[in-house]
Design an enzyme around this catalytic site. Structure first.
Site, short mmCIF file in Angstrom:
data_model
loop_
_atom_site.label_atom_id
_atom_site.label_comp_id
_atom_site.label_asym_id
_atom_site.label_seq_id
_atom_site.Cartn_x
_atom_site.Cartn_y
_atom_site.Cartn_z
N GLY B 126 29.30 23.52 40.38
CA GLY B 126 30.74 23.37 40.15
C GLY B 126 31.13 23.85 38.76
O GLY B 126 31.38 23.03 37.87
N SER B 160 28.89 27.98 46.55
CA SER B 160 28.10 28.31 47.75
C SER B 160 27.42 27.03 48.22
O SER B 160 27.16 26.14 47.41
CB SER B 160 27.02 29.33 47.42
OG SER B 160 27.51 30.31 46.56
N GLU B 243 19.94 31.61 35.43
CA GLU B 243 20.60 32.40 36.46
C GLU B 243 20.12 33.86 36.40
O GLU B 243 20.05 34.54 37.40
CB GLU B 243 22.12 32.35 36.26
CG GLU B 243 22.91 32.84 37.45
CD GLU B 243 24.36 32.37 37.40
OE1 GLU B 243 24.96 32.43 36.31
OE2 GLU B 243 24.87 31.95 38.44
N GLU B 367 32.23 43.44 34.33
CA GLU B 367 32.93 43.76 33.08
C GLU B 367 32.42 42.85 31.95
O GLU B 367 32.24 43.30 30.82
CB GLU B 367 34.45 43.58 33.26
CG GLU B 367 35.09 44.68 34.11
CD GLU B 367 34.66 44.66 35.57
OE1 GLU B 367 34.43 43.55 36.11
OE2 GLU B 367 34.53 45.74 36.16
#
Lengths: 339, 384
Positions: B126, B160, B243, B367
């Site tokens: 979250g 997800s 990550e 970006e």
């Protein structure tokens, strides 16, 4: 499993970087460009004292017994410095091909000279007889169909021609080929020479792309417009970031090619095709962005940028264009898929 | 440089390979979004855990194998090679677990880590909010601390797995008056608490991989705070470094993607030079990705600071993958727009194409990746 160069290889790289940045300033490079065909090298002795030309010559002939993986970082430095010497031809292709395929007599005569840094070698492996340093070389390695010839200067007829990069000293060459010049009648030998040339040039191109990226970064930090450094504008930052990514990708493939060639892996030629195509593309992207991001000043003869731009443009096509290498790569991988 | 496996790496590889050959189910599971599919995936995860393979990169004391990044990559190469089922609890094993191991306290670790391995608890993330995407620190979900409780109100998006998740690791704003990077708290929220609502997001590609989470007066014990109140940004940064090492997007995976697309090239185009040049480029780009990744893994495994390439992997694979799908669509020609271009196919290439575009946006938009590269690798100034 470890994919990185080792401490000694990095130390050697640092030594080469130090010498080249001291001995080959942009002002010196400019003087060499002005000399053109009248060049008399003051750089070569420094490379010899560093032990660069001898590195791949077998120990038995007085060399360093090294492998392509030992020179990959050094060639990156040579590209970074825009070195005006045929280092790939003399320090990589010649010792690899001579020691693997040369006759005993060729090896005995030439390998010690290469190890001592006393011979400059040029190559003519493509279809055109346009040879960088063709009039200056002590010997030219020549391909004729599936044959390789080792042609001493006495059998080379070189007519100097002018190219856009005068420090390549191009010559149109005719060769007197015969049984006495034959090195090998073996497609394997031809392929080994071409692979070595494409690999070595890909390492030069990665170093050259790195230099263009850094030079452009410096300019973006220095140049002010609208009251701030233009390097703070995202359109410019992102453009240079893309170049940096392509350069690192190419570097990764070039390092792998150095390993595959050193190990004699079955996929060595495939690795070289990928390395050269990727390095061509990275150098192209760096070249394209560098001139654009420098604005008008990059278009002048007076600014140093164009040395790297023009060398890059030449190297993008020597030892195989992107299309050449990708076509060969496709033939190789698709033979397995769509037999 | 030595790309051969060491004896211990070979042993580990053989151990995994043998176990997977004997245990990977032959039939394909339903997706975990179905009850039946979820049960089968969980059963598989428990078998993996039983064999000690649930989280090979975790330290042994927490139920892992203590494997370095190279061995972890070897594990996933074998996993993919064996065509084993998709992992069920990726966000727990990859993000929440490593964050707890690094910054949680002993009670928190023993409370949550074991159930991550057994998939008794499934986790979701979250972080993003409708108003806080690239500017994550602009998040506004409130966490009011009073006594032993944090009262949470607000909304999260792009989660997800949230439809079957049990826990959410979330960022909430506990001090609205502090500068935006301060005043954020990292909180474990029970998804089954009163006041938590999940709404699936119907996507533009006709699928629903993501959802929204709404929090209305959700009471969370202060004991669920990781790393201290108002210290959540630092914890979140630790989470995001994990990550980067997403183990599933490997070169072997992209070679599989390319192989599927090559099967679509019609006979009459297989000698076409333009088609062949494109395929060679894809192959080259996948291999470049292999060695970019391996450089980073090699540095991490030897305790060296990873080089500039470590910031570039996501940008490289995400855009490469989209180009491969785009090429596949052009091979399908007019049939590309069909939801079932090949009869019996579950997911159309066009859907995969659109889903691949999501990867240009999630985990730091491309970006933002370019900002990071230009600022941290090239040293260009921040701003604009």
């Amino acid at each position: 499993m470890h994919f990185d160069l080792d401490e000694l290889q990095y130390e050697f790289r640092d030594a080469v970087r130090k010498v080249l940045s001291a001995e080959l300033s942009p002002a010196h490079l400019r003087a060499i460009w002005e000399e053109g065909h009248d060049y008399s090298s003051t750089i070569w002795p420094h490379l010899v004292s560093l032990g660069l030309p001898e590195l791949l010559v077998p120990g038995a002939h007085g060399g360093g017994d090294g492998a392509p993986v030992d020179v990959v970082l050094l060639l990156e430095e040579c590209g970074y410095a825009c070195l005006p010497e045929p280092i790939v031809e003399t320090g990589l292709i010649a010792p690899l091909v001579l020691s693997r395929f040369g006759t005993e007599q060729q090896q005995a005569e030439w390998l010690p000279r290469l190890a001592a840094g006393e011979a400059i070698v040029a190559t003519c492996l493509g279809e055109d007889h346009l040879v960088a340093d063709g009039a200056r070389a002590d010997a030219v390695l020549v391909r004729k169909d599936d044959e390789l010839h080792w042609v001493p200067r006495t059998a080379v007829h070189a007519t100097p021609v002018e190219g856009i990069d005068p420090s390549r000293r191009l010559a149109l060459c005719e060769f007197e080929l015969g049984a006495d010049t034959l090195l090998a009648a073996d497609p394997e030998a031809v392929r080994a020479a071409q692979d070595a040339g494409a690999f070595g040039t890909s390492a030069l191109l990665v170093g050259l792309a790195q230099r263009l990226t850094e030079t452009t970064r410096d300019y973006l930090l220095e140049r002010q417009q609208f009251g701030r450094p233009i390097g703070s504008f995202q359109a410019l930052k992102h453009r240079l970031a893309d170049v940096a990514v392509q350069t690192e990708a190419a570097r990764s493939l070039v390092w792998y090619a150095s390993y595959a060639l050193s190990e004699g892996s079955a996929d060595a030629s495939r690795a070289v095709h990928m390395a050269k195509a990727a390095a061509n593309e990275a150098a192209f992207a760096a070249n394209y962005a560098a001139l654009q991001l420098h604005g008008g000043i990059g278009f002048t003869w007076e600014h140093d940028l164009h040395f790297w731009l023009q060398r890059g443009k030449a190297l993008e096509r020597s030892f195989g264009s992107t299309a050449h290498h990708r076509t060969a790569l496709a033939d190789d991988i698709l033979a397995e898929v769509w037999s | 440089m030595d790309l051969r496996l060491t004896p211990s790496q070979t042993d580990f590889r053989n151990e995994i390979r043998t176990w997977l050959e004997e245990n990977v189910p032959t039939e394909k599971f339903q997706p975990p979004s179905t009850e039946e599919g979820f049960a089968r995936h969980r059963e598989w995860e428990r078998a993996l855990h039983g064999a000690g393979f649930a989280a090979v990169h975790w330290p042994v004391e927490y139920g892992g194998r203590g494997m370095d990044p190279i061995n972890t990559a070897i594990f996933y190469d074998e996993y993919l090679r064996a065509n084993a089922p998709a992992r069920l609890n990726r966000l727990a094993l990859g993000l929440a677990g490593p964050t707890l191991i690094e910054l949680g306290d002993a009670d928190q670790r023993s409370r949550w880590l074991p159930n991550m391995l057994t998939c008794d608890d499934i986790w979701c993330q979250g972080f993003s909010e409708p108003g806080a995407g690239s500017d994550l620190a602009g998040l506004r979900t409130r966490g009011e601390v009073s006594g032993d409780t944090v009262l949470v109100n607000g909304q999260k998006i792009w989660t997800s797995h949230s439809r079957f998740a049990d826990w959410i690791f979330a960022l909430v704003r506990t001090d609205p008056d502090a500068p935006k990077h301060k005043g954020i708290t990292f909180l474990m929220i029970d998804r089954h608490s009163p006041g938590v609502e999940v709404r699936p997001i119907r996507q533009m590609n006709h699928q629903a991989d993501f959802a929204e989470l709404f929090f209305t007066d959700v009471e969370v014990p202060v004991a669920n705070v990781i790393g201290g109140i108002d210290n959540g940004w630092r914890v979140a940064m630790a989470t995001l470094t994990h990550e980067r090492s997403s183990n599933l997007n490997t070169a072997a995976h992209f070679h599989q993607v390319l192989a599927e697309v090559l099967a679509l090239v019609p006979e009459n185009l297989r000698r076409d030079p333009v088609v062949r040049l494109q395929i060679a480029r894809f192959h080259e780009e996948i291999e470049a990705y292999r060695y970019i990744t391996l450089r980073t893994l090699s540095s991490l495994s030897t305790g060296k600071q990873p080089g500039p390439q470590s910031a570039m992997g996501k940008l490289w694979w995400s855009e490469m993958q989209t180009r491969i799908f785009e090429f596949g669509l052009s091979m399908l020609g007019e049939r590309a727009e069909l939801l079932e271009p090949t009869p019996g196919e579950k997911s159309a290439l066009i859907q995969s194409y659109w889903l691949s575009r999501a990867s240009h946006i999630y985990a730091g938009s491309n970006e933002i990746q370019r900002n990071i590269i230009s600022e941290r690798v090239l040293g260009l100034p921040k701003g604009n």
